[in-house]
Scaffold this motif. Structure first.
Motif, PDB file in Angstrom:
ATOM      1  N   THR A 295       0.925  -1.276   0.060  1.00  0.00           N
ATOM      2  CA  THR A 295      -0.023   0.269   0.189  1.00  0.00           C
ATOM      3  C   THR A 295       0.781   1.157  -0.484  1.00  0.00           C
ATOM      4  N   GLY A 296       0.141   2.612  -0.946  1.00  0.00           N
ATOM      5  CA  GLY A 296       1.457   3.491  -0.324  1.00  0.00           C
ATOM      6  C   GLY A 296       2.041   3.455  -1.623  1.00  0.00           C
ATOM      7  N   SER A 297       2.016   3.007  -2.742  1.00  0.00           N
ATOM      8  CA  SER A 297       3.539   2.916  -3.398  1.00  0.00           C
ATOM      9  C   SER A 297       3.194   3.401  -3.664  1.00  0.00           C
ATOM     10  N   ASN A 298       3.074   4.962  -4.681  1.00  0.00           N
ATOM     11  CA  ASN A 298       2.923   5.536  -5.569  1.00  0.00           C
ATOM     12  C   ASN A 298       4.161   6.614  -5.566  1.00  0.00           C
ATOM     13  N   ARG A 299       5.145   7.099  -4.026  1.00  0.00           N
ATOM     14  CA  ARG A 299       6.085   7.654  -3.744  1.00  0.00           C
ATOM     15  C   ARG A 299       6.933   6.909  -2.951  1.00  0.00           C
ATOM     16  N   GLY A 300       7.802   7.547  -2.576  1.00  0.00           N
ATOM     17  CA  GLY A 300       8.348   7.577  -1.537  1.00  0.00           C
ATOM     18  C   GLY A 300       9.507   6.080  -1.458  1.00  0.00           C
ATOM     19  N   LEU A 301       9.336   5.438   0.019  1.00  0.00           N
ATOM     20  CA  LEU A 301       9.386   4.308   0.069  1.00  0.00           C
ATOM     21  C   LEU A 301       8.769   3.625  -0.639  1.00  0.00           C
ATOM     22  N   GLY A 302       7.424   3.379  -0.528  1.00  0.00           N
ATOM     23  CA  GLY A 302       6.503   1.824  -1.270  1.00  0.00           C
ATOM     24  C   GLY A 302       6.736   1.700  -2.668  1.00  0.00           C
ATOM     25  N   LEU A 303       7.448   3.425  -3.528  1.00  0.00           N
ATOM     26  CA  LEU A 303       7.540   3.278  -4.824  1.00  0.00           C
ATOM     27  C   LEU A 303       8.932   3.016  -4.996  1.00  0.00           C
ATOM     28  N   GLU A 304       9.937   2.870  -4.411  1.00  0.00           N
ATOM     29  CA  GLU A 304      11.142   2.002  -3.879  1.00  0.00           C
ATOM     30  C   GLU A 304      11.251   0.243  -3.777  1.00  0.00           C
ATOM     31  N   VAL A 305      10.179   0.072  -3.166  1.00  0.00           N
ATOM     32  CA  VAL A 305       9.645  -1.197  -2.663  1.00  0.00           C
ATOM     33  C   VAL A 305       9.003  -1.988  -4.057  1.00  0.00           C
ATOM     34  N   CYS A 306       8.144  -1.337  -5.164  1.00  0.00           N
ATOM     35  CA  CYS A 306       7.717  -1.231  -5.960  1.00  0.00           C
ATOM     36  C   CYS A 306       9.017  -1.806  -6.928  1.00  0.00           C
ATOM     37  N   THR A 307       9.506  -1.325  -7.095  1.00  0.00           N
ATOM     38  CA  THR A 307      10.568  -1.062  -8.221  1.00  0.00           C
ATOM     39  C   THR A 307      11.762  -2.425  -7.453  1.00  0.00           C
ATOM     40  N   GLN A 308      11.819  -1.977  -6.134  1.00  0.00           N
ATOM     41  CA  GLN A 308      13.360  -2.943  -5.908  1.00  0.00           C
ATOM     42  C   GLN A 308      12.844  -4.741  -6.626  1.00  0.00           C
TER      43      GLN A 308
ATOM     44  N   ARG B 118      12.117  -5.310  -9.859  1.00  0.00           N
ATOM     45  CA  ARG B 118      13.152  -5.623 -10.828  1.00  0.00           C
ATOM     46  C   ARG B 118      13.852  -7.310 -10.797  1.00  0.00           C
ATOM     47  N   ASP B 119      13.342  -7.600  -9.848  1.00  0.00           N
ATOM     48  CA  ASP B 119      13.610  -9.440  -8.622  1.00  0.00           C
ATOM     49  C   ASP B 119      12.531  -9.998  -9.746  1.00  0.00           C
ATOM     50  N   GLY B 120      12.097  -9.716 -10.290  1.00  0.00           N
ATOM     51  CA  GLY B 120      11.714 -10.832 -10.498  1.00  0.00           C
ATOM     52  C   GLY B 120       9.504 -11.152  -9.948  1.00  0.00           C
ATOM     53  N   TRP B 121       9.917 -10.428  -8.967  1.00  0.00           N
ATOM     54  CA  TRP B 121       7.914 -10.594  -8.168  1.00  0.00           C
ATOM     55  C   TRP B 121       6.780  -9.789  -8.717  1.00  0.00           C
ATOM     56  N   ARG B 122       6.012 -10.841  -8.704  1.00  0.00           N
ATOM     57  CA  ARG B 122       4.939  -9.863  -8.523  1.00  0.00           C
ATOM     58  C   ARG B 122       4.354  -9.352  -8.003  1.00  0.00           C
ATOM     59  N   VAL B 123       4.070  -7.848  -8.132  1.00  0.00           N
ATOM     60  CA  VAL B 123       3.487  -6.807  -7.394  1.00  0.00           C
ATOM     61  C   VAL B 123       2.622  -5.956  -7.524  1.00  0.00           C
ATOM     62  N   PHE B 124       1.766  -6.737  -6.571  1.00  0.00           N
ATOM     63  CA  PHE B 124       0.298  -5.307  -6.388  1.00  0.00           C
ATOM     64  C   PHE B 124       0.808  -3.973  -5.856  1.00  0.00           C
ATOM     65  N   ALA B 125       0.559  -2.935  -6.992  1.00  0.00           N
ATOM     66  CA  ALA B 125       0.999  -1.881  -6.249  1.00  0.00           C
ATOM     67  C   ALA B 125      -0.145  -0.506  -5.962  1.00  0.00           C
ATOM     68  N   CYS B 126      -0.729  -0.902  -4.451  1.00  0.00           N
ATOM     69  CA  CYS B 126      -1.503  -0.120  -4.466  1.00  0.00           C
ATOM     70  C   CYS B 126      -1.671   1.057  -3.872  1.00  0.00           C
ATOM     71  N   CYS B 127      -2.630   2.180  -4.575  1.00  0.00           N
ATOM     72  CA  CYS B 127      -2.322   3.765  -4.597  1.00  0.00           C
ATOM     73  C   CYS B 127      -3.521   4.502  -3.838  1.00  0.00           C
ATOM     74  N   ARG B 128      -3.395   5.068  -3.478  1.00  0.00           N
ATOM     75  CA  ARG B 128      -4.816   6.308  -3.176  1.00  0.00           C
ATOM     76  C   ARG B 128      -5.087   6.867  -4.755  1.00  0.00           C
TER      77      ARG B 128
END
Length: 231
Positions: free
Chosen positions: A8-21, A24-34
């Motif tokens: 959750t909270g994926s659109n900037r800052g830490l959340g965006l960086e978590v999504c990025t990393q 890139r490592d091959g994970w399926r990522v559900f990125a939620c933002c408001r």
């Protein structure tokens, strides 16, 4: 390892960086933002990584949360990372506390992460890794409080830590590890330009903890560098 993570909270800052990393490592990522309309960085990331799935979710909107729970029913989620939060007004000292803002911060930082955990615990239990992580803060540590003040944000994270502790007991039989994380003082919109570390440095450490976490980690509070923080 690779798997599926919901953030959750994926659109900037830490959340965006978590999504990025993770993507890139091959994970399926559900990125939620408001608000997906303004999530330009996420959309750019998705263009390069199709395994990134964008989801509009206001974590304080219970109807949206339950709808997402139905949409993802049967999906195994290895890591549920409750990252979304709201700092509230800065510099809150004694005599300057706004009741309505306090309620808003508690709704975002304490109640919503619990409700996310309740909504998606079956998904986590169905996975191989089985981790629920809460983005807490060292300012929520009672043992670490030597300066006072900060009533609104501090209490929201202290209460969140108690949620982590209770969930770690209630979900242990299902093999789910529940942990609290402190990201450090990070150069984000919340942390400000004077912070000590970058989002990339913080997430490098947080990711290591998330990937190593098992049931022995459950009910504990970790700094991004891997050290344990007292409640």
């Amino acid at each position: 390892m690779s798997g599926t993570i919901l953030i959750t909270g994926s659109n900037r800052g830490l959340g965006l960086e978590v999504c990025t990393q993770f993507v890139r490592d091959g994970w399926r990522v559900f990125a939620c933002c408001r608000n997906l309309d303004s999530a330009d960085a996420l959309k750019s990331l998705q263009a390069a990584h199709p395994r990134l799935e964008l989801i509009q979710l206001d974590v304080t909107n219970q109807a949206q949360m339950l709808s997402l729970g139905e949409a993802l029913k049967g999906e195994a989620i290895d890591i549920l990372l409750n990252n979304a939060g709201y700092y509230g007004p800065p510099g809150v000292c004694f005599g300057k506390v706004d009741r309505s803002e306090w309620c808003r911060v508690l709704e975002s930082n304490t109640i919503a992460p619990y409700m996310m955990s309740e909504t998606f615990c079956d998904n986590v239990a169905a996975s191989d890794h089985k981790v629920i992580a809460m983005m807490s803060s060292k300012v929520g540590s009672i043992a670490d409080n030597r300066s006072g003040g900060g009533y609104i944000y501090r209490t929201s994270k202290t209460a969140l830590n108690q949620v982590v502790k209770s969930l770690s007991i209630d979900l242990r039989e299902r093999g789910i590890a529940v942990i609290a994380l402190h990201p450090g003082w990070v150069k984000t919109a919340m942390g400000g330009p004077g912070a000590l570390i970058t989002a990339e440095q913080s997430v490098n450490g947080l990711k290591k903890i998330l990937l190593e976490a098992d049931i022995t980690y459950s009910g504990r509070f970790y700094d991004y560098d891997g050290s344990e923080i007292p409640w």
